[in-house]
Design a protein around this motif. Structure first.
Motif, PDB file in Angstrom:
ATOM      1  N   UNK A  49     -42.616   4.710 -17.907  1.00 30.76           N
ATOM      2  CA  UNK A  49     -43.216   3.028 -18.750  1.00 30.76           C
ATOM      3  C   UNK A  49     -42.760   2.492 -18.355  1.00 30.76           C
ATOM      4  N   UNK A  50     -43.519   1.518 -17.513  1.00 31.18           N
ATOM      5  CA  UNK A  50     -43.233  -0.298 -16.667  1.00 31.18           C
ATOM      6  C   UNK A  50     -43.901  -0.495 -17.389  1.00 31.18           C
ATOM      7  N   UNK A  51     -42.793  -1.951 -18.161  1.00 31.41           N
ATOM      8  CA  UNK A  51     -42.985  -2.574 -19.032  1.00 31.41           C
ATOM      9  C   UNK A  51     -42.802  -4.075 -17.610  1.00 31.41           C
ATOM     10  N   UNK A  52     -44.280  -4.801 -17.850  1.00 34.76           N
ATOM     11  CA  UNK A  52     -44.162  -6.281 -17.552  1.00 34.76           C
ATOM     12  C   UNK A  52     -44.194  -7.422 -17.763  1.00 34.76           C
ATOM     13  N   UNK A 213     -45.104   7.324 -25.446  1.00 28.69           N
ATOM     14  CA  UNK A 213     -43.795   7.381 -23.847  1.00 28.69           C
ATOM     15  C   UNK A 213     -42.817   9.293 -24.453  1.00 28.69           C
ATOM     16  N   UNK A 214     -42.826   9.380 -25.814  1.00 32.37           N
ATOM     17  CA  UNK A 214     -42.283  10.632 -25.622  1.00 32.37           C
ATOM     18  C   UNK A 214     -42.473  12.303 -25.304  1.00 32.37           C
ATOM     19  N   UNK A 215     -44.406  11.710 -25.265  1.00 35.37           N
ATOM     20  CA  UNK A 215     -45.192  13.229 -25.009  1.00 35.37           C
ATOM     21  C   UNK A 215     -44.850  12.149 -23.881  1.00 35.37           C
ATOM     22  N   UNK A 216     -44.498  11.957 -22.353  1.00 36.25           N
ATOM     23  CA  UNK A 216     -44.682  12.076 -21.050  1.00 36.25           C
ATOM     24  C   UNK A 216     -45.820  11.174 -20.365  1.00 36.25           C
ATOM     25  N   UNK A 217     -46.308  10.242 -21.670  1.00 40.17           N
ATOM     26  CA  UNK A 217     -48.011   9.255 -20.763  1.00 40.17           C
ATOM     27  C   UNK A 217     -46.983   8.636 -20.319  1.00 40.17           C
ATOM     28  N   UNK A 218     -47.993   8.509 -18.693  1.00 36.57           N
ATOM     29  CA  UNK A 218     -48.026   7.180 -18.046  1.00 36.57           C
ATOM     30  C   UNK A 218     -48.337   5.666 -18.157  1.00 36.57           C
ATOM     31  N   UNK A 219     -47.174   5.363 -18.415  1.00 32.50           N
ATOM     32  CA  UNK A 219     -47.771   3.750 -19.265  1.00 32.50           C
ATOM     33  C   UNK A 219     -47.958   2.295 -18.646  1.00 32.50           C
ATOM     34  N   UNK A 220     -48.184   1.647 -18.599  1.00 33.05           N
ATOM     35  CA  UNK A 220     -48.138   0.256 -18.178  1.00 33.05           C
ATOM     36  C   UNK A 220     -48.356  -0.993 -19.256  1.00 33.05           C
ATOM     37  N   UNK A 232     -37.740   1.472 -24.760  1.00 36.08           N
ATOM     38  CA  UNK A 232     -38.410   2.470 -24.359  1.00 36.08           C
ATOM     39  C   UNK A 232     -39.305   2.767 -23.050  1.00 36.08           C
ATOM     40  N   UNK A 233     -39.509   1.540 -22.273  1.00 34.49           N
ATOM     41  CA  UNK A 233     -39.638   1.408 -20.378  1.00 34.49           C
ATOM     42  C   UNK A 233     -38.009   2.009 -19.744  1.00 34.49           C
ATOM     43  N   UNK A 234     -38.774   2.408 -18.322  1.00 30.97           N
ATOM     44  CA  UNK A 234     -38.369   3.285 -17.419  1.00 30.97           C
ATOM     45  C   UNK A 234     -38.499   1.692 -16.361  1.00 30.97           C
ATOM     46  N   UNK A 235     -38.673   1.424 -16.807  1.00 32.63           N
ATOM     47  CA  UNK A 235     -38.628   0.123 -15.353  1.00 32.63           C
ATOM     48  C   UNK A 235     -39.460  -1.094 -16.092  1.00 32.63           C
ATOM     49  N   UNK A 236     -38.622  -2.352 -15.875  1.00 27.73           N
ATOM     50  CA  UNK A 236     -39.249  -3.495 -16.006  1.00 27.73           C
ATOM     51  C   UNK A 236     -39.427  -4.550 -15.014  1.00 27.73           C
ATOM     52  N   UNK A 237     -40.580  -5.052 -14.851  1.00 33.67           N
ATOM     53  CA  UNK A 237     -41.161  -5.781 -13.603  1.00 33.67           C
ATOM     54  C   UNK A 237     -41.531  -7.599 -14.343  1.00 33.67           C
TER      55      UNK A 237
END
Length: 270
Positions: A49-52, A213-220, A232-237
């Protein structure tokens, strides 16, 4: 333990595969003389889960629209699941796909916008089942069963017969999420999905996104919800002026940004 930590603990071998779900290589985009994206390079892992985040006009939404070729790019390469998006490469040159070919690619990429864009003359269930039936050729009875399942998943199982005008903004956005999921996408893109909602309606939409996100969906996720990004985010941009100013673990970036521009932005939104 955060949701991101729990997912990291259970990430499968497929999630850890070297082939990223999204691979942007020196992506640039201009509208006339306005260079909106300036050589953006980033990768999104499977299940990530990447948050921008960033100010208005920083290029966030444009980048999201380039990922599924709602906007063409002027330079660079964009790949989703290893496949070049929107173009065909031949002899070292890129040739843009025909609209029908790009639409076929787009079936695997779900997108949820600020405004829900539901068909006003269709019920919630009809909005969810329309694309699987017409675009993918799913038999109607299968699409209806899946549509009911998805509406229940987003907390609207009892609202399948309601028209958009009979639903709140938050409910309409959850129908829009169910509609995107009905195409069984490998990637979900969210363009500030809560920005048009009244504050008391935001939580229900974010809860649905947490579940994805918990189900494993790839998200931007382009968002201004910093709590969601932190939890929730794995990464932040952080983007500004068409470039990536800073990126990293959301909790680290939000608590201790390394760039002055990031600090100035966060001081106004946290």
């Amino acid at each position: 333990m955060s949701a991101a930590d729990r997912r990291a603990e259970t990430r499968t071998a497929a999630d850890a595969a070297p082939l990223p779900m999204v691979d942007a290589v020196a992506v640039s985009k201009s509208f006339g003389a306005n260079e909106v994206l300036k050589s953006i390079t980033l990768r999104v892992r499977r299940g990530e889960v990447m948050c921008v985040i960033g100010p208005s006009g920083s290029g966030k939404s444009t980048f999201l629209r380039c990922i599924n070729h709602l906007e063409s790019i002027d330079a660079g390469r964009l790949y989703v699941d290893g496949e070049l998006v929107g173009y065909r490469q031949k002899g070292g040159k890129l040739y843009e796909l025909k609209p029908s070919e790009a639409a076929l690619q787009r079936r695997d990429i779900g997108m949820v916008f600020q405004h829900f864009n539901l068909f006003p003359h269709m019920t919630a269930l009809e909005n969810v089942t329309e694309a699987p039936i017409r675009v993918k050729g799913v038999p109607r009875h299968e699409a209806v069963a899946r549509g009911r399942e998805l509406l229940a998943r987003v907390g609207l199982g009892s609202h399948s017969g309601h028209y958009p005008s009979q639903l709140s903004g938050g409910q309409q956005q959850r129908v829009a999420i169910a509609r995107a999921l009905a195409m069984d996408p490998k990637l979900m893109l969210f363009d500030e999905p809560t920005s048009a909602l009244d504050p008391e309606l935001v939580g229900d939409v974010l809860d649905v996104m947490r579940g994805l996100a918990e189900s494993g969906m790839t998200m931007v996720v382009v968002t201004h919800e910093m709590g969601f990004a932190r939890e929730v985010g794995d990464s932040l941009v952080f983007m500004d002026g068409g470039v990536i100013v800073e990126s990293g673990d959301p909790r680290q970036v939000l608590a201790d940004p390394q760039q002055e521009r990031t600090r100035a932005f966060l001081s106004k939104v946290l």
